[in-house]
Design an enzyme around this catalytic site. Sequence first.
Site, mmCIF file in Angstrom:
data_model
loop_
_atom_site.group_PDB
_atom_site.id
_atom_site.type_symbol
_atom_site.label_atom_id
_atom_site.label_comp_id
_atom_site.label_asym_id
_atom_site.label_seq_id
_atom_site.Cartn_x
_atom_site.Cartn_y
_atom_site.Cartn_z
ATOM 1 N N ARG A 63 0.855 -1.185 0.000
ATOM 2 C CA ARG A 63 0.000 0.000 0.000
ATOM 3 C C ARG A 63 0.892 1.235 0.000
ATOM 4 O O ARG A 63 1.647 1.491 0.947
ATOM 5 C CB ARG A 63 -0.936 0.006 1.214
ATOM 6 N N ALA A 75 -10.837 -6.856 -1.301
ATOM 7 C CA ALA A 75 -11.727 -5.713 -1.493
ATOM 8 C C ALA A 75 -11.366 -4.987 -2.771
ATOM 9 O O ALA A 75 -10.258 -5.144 -3.291
ATOM 10 C CB ALA A 75 -11.615 -4.755 -0.305
ATOM 11 N N GLU A 96 -8.821 -11.620 -6.512
ATOM 12 C CA GLU A 96 -7.716 -11.546 -5.555
ATOM 13 C C GLU A 96 -7.336 -12.887 -4.941
ATOM 14 O O GLU A 96 -6.170 -13.107 -4.627
ATOM 15 C CB GLU A 96 -8.032 -10.529 -4.452
ATOM 16 N N GLU A 138 -3.523 -5.622 -13.700
ATOM 17 C CA GLU A 138 -2.118 -5.601 -14.131
ATOM 18 C C GLU A 138 -1.197 -4.868 -13.166
ATOM 19 O O GLU A 138 0.004 -5.103 -13.157
ATOM 20 C CB GLU A 138 -1.985 -5.039 -15.536
ATOM 21 N N GLU A 140 -1.615 -5.018 -9.808
ATOM 22 C CA GLU A 140 -1.946 -5.586 -8.502
ATOM 23 C C GLU A 140 -1.056 -6.800 -8.223
ATOM 24 O O GLU A 140 -0.893 -7.674 -9.073
ATOM 25 C CB GLU A 140 -3.422 -6.018 -8.550
#
Length: 179
Positions: A63, A75, A96, A138, A140
Site C-alpha cells: 500500500r 476488497a 484476488e 495488471e 496488482e
Amino acid sequence: MGEEVRRTGRELVYKGAILEVYKDHMEFVSGNTADWDFIHHDGAAAVVPVLPDGRILVVSQYRNALERETIEIPAGKLDAPGEPGLTCAARELEEETGYHTEQLEWLLTLRTTVAFCDEKIEIYVARNLKKSEQNLDEDEYVDVHAYTLSELKERIFDGRIQDSKTIAAVLAYERKYLG
C-alpha cells in the site's frame, strides 16, 4: 445539513482515478465561515472468505500510502457508481484469491473516514468457496493467506493488521457467526 451549518459552495480541486477532492465553503449560524476538505469516492466492497475448515482468506499487498505491505480482506472499488456491492464483492473475491462462490451474505456497511470522505464499503461473508483462478489487475500484486479467527485477532491486537475494514469485518464476523 443541520441548521447550524450550511454549504455555500463546492470547488473541485483534484480529480483522480479513484477519488475527487473538493473544497467546500461553509457558513455557520454564528456568521463565521470556513473551508472544509471533502473527498468523494464511488464506493467499494469487501469480503470475508471462509474456507470449509473455518479459516479466513486474507491478502497481503503493498500500500503506497503506508509504504509497506498490509494484511487485508479482499476488497476493491465499484466498477461504476451504483454497481451493487454484492457484484463487486464476488468479482474481487475471485480476482484476488482465486476462489468464487454463489453464497455471499451481507455482513455490514462501513464508512471509512466520516470527517472528510464519503467512501462506503459493503462487506460480505463468502462460504462454500470453489477454487478457480486468481485474476489480478495488471498493477496488482497480492499474496493469499489463510488464518484462523484466533490468528487474525492476534494480528489485530498486536498491530500487524491495522486496516479498518479488515478489523471491523473480522470482529463483526466473529460476533455474528460465532457468538
